[in-house]
Design an enzyme around this catalytic site. Structure first.
Site, short mmCIF file in Angstrom:
data_model
loop_
_atom_site.label_atom_id
_atom_site.label_comp_id
_atom_site.label_asym_id
_atom_site.label_seq_id
_atom_site.Cartn_x
_atom_site.Cartn_y
_atom_site.Cartn_z
N PRO A 96 -30.90 14.38 39.51
CA PRO A 96 -30.62 15.88 40.10
C PRO A 96 -29.95 16.82 39.38
CG PRO A 96 -29.13 14.40 41.08
CD PRO A 96 -30.31 13.23 40.01
N ASP A 147 -21.52 15.84 27.41
CA ASP A 147 -22.66 15.60 28.15
C ASP A 147 -23.92 15.52 26.83
OD1 ASP A 147 -21.11 16.05 30.32
OD2 ASP A 147 -22.47 17.23 31.21
#
Length: 283
Positions: A96, A147
């Protein structure tokens, strides 16, 4: 027509989100799911990309002035190459978006890996992590780099901004259950919110960041020792400090409480907060 392929993995921040933006360490884990990218030669002389999500598809042209951020991110990444030829890309996301799982970084790393294969460029995972910061800045403004680094390297790692990644030996497997709040979270907005708090109250927020950093260092020791119960307790404490920064929501609190009631060793928000995901450590 030859097709080049690349992959990037998602991530959770086990401990240390937000404070990592301001120079403290974080403990992160790569996920088995992420994004894939395929690159082939252009058929019309333009660089185009199709991004395929669970419920939608987005077609973009690579341009610094593109209406969609994906087009601008692709242009920023292409600018790290020397005169790349026109190409056709297809990117599929298995996570998502806007949920604290590193979806944008997973896509950027997957695109980079496919582009390198297509163009014959040799690059280490660490070099790919540095390169894809150009992609991440389009979405997050001032990303910590965790990330894109985890998307490229995977595993469990101790990360400090501007320093080499330190892989962490995992003595016992980490079984993580991720729950989506159903609420959108915008990383750039939440990072800005915390930065404003730091500017207003540098002493209090700085001490809070230092407390989170202590949890991170102890969390690394817990992972290396295979002490999952201690890791879960540290996660719960980290969640409390993130809540003090106004990064949780009633829905995230309900999910964390439900996980602990069901026997989780610990549960916390992951990523920027203000929505998105939480995760629980299962015994």
């Amino acid at each position: 027509m030859t097709t080049a392929r690349g992959v990037g993995c998602g991530k959770v921040i086990l401990l240390g989100e937000h404070s990592v933006v301001h120079g403290r360490p974080a403990l992160a884990a790569g996920l088995s799911r992420g994004a894939t990218a395929e690159v082939s030669a252009s058929t019309d002389g333009l660089t185009r990309a199709r991004f395929v999500f669970d419920t939608a598809e987005v077609d973009v042209l690579a341009s610094q002035d593109a209406d969609h951020s994906l087009g601008r991110a692709l242009a920023a990444l292409l600018a790290t190459y020397t005169e790349p030829p026109p190409m056709q890309l297809t990117v599929r996301l298995e996570l998502p978006a806007g949920a604290g799982l590193g979806a944008s970084a997973a896509m950027g790393v997957a695109v980079s890996a496919a582009l390198d294969q297509h163009l014959g460029v040799a690059r280490t995972p660490e070099e790919r992590a540095t390169q894809t910061l150009a992609w991440e800045r389009v979405f997050h403004g001032n990303p910590s780099g965790v990330d894109n680094t985890m998307a490229a390297v995977g595993g469990v790692a101790f990360f400090t901004r501007g320093q080499p990644l330190e892989p962490v030996r995992v003595r016992r497997p980490l079984v993580l259950v991720i729950g989506h709040s159903g609420e959108a979270s915008e990383t750039k907005l939440m990072v800005g919110l915390v930065a404003q708090q730091l500017e207003r109250e540098p002493k209090r927020i700085g001490e809070l960041f230092d407390a989170i950093a202590a949890l991170v260092r102890n969390g690394r020791l817990a992972v290396e020792a295979g002490d999952l119960r201690a890791l879960g307790q540290l996660m719960d404490m980290n969640h409390g400090l993130l809540s003090a920064l106004m990064l949780s929501t009633p829905r995230l609190e309900d999910l964390c409480h439900a996980a602990r009631e069901a026997g989780a060793l610990g549960a916390k928000v992951t990523g920027a907060g203000g929505g998105g995901c939480m995760f629980a450590l299962a015994a």
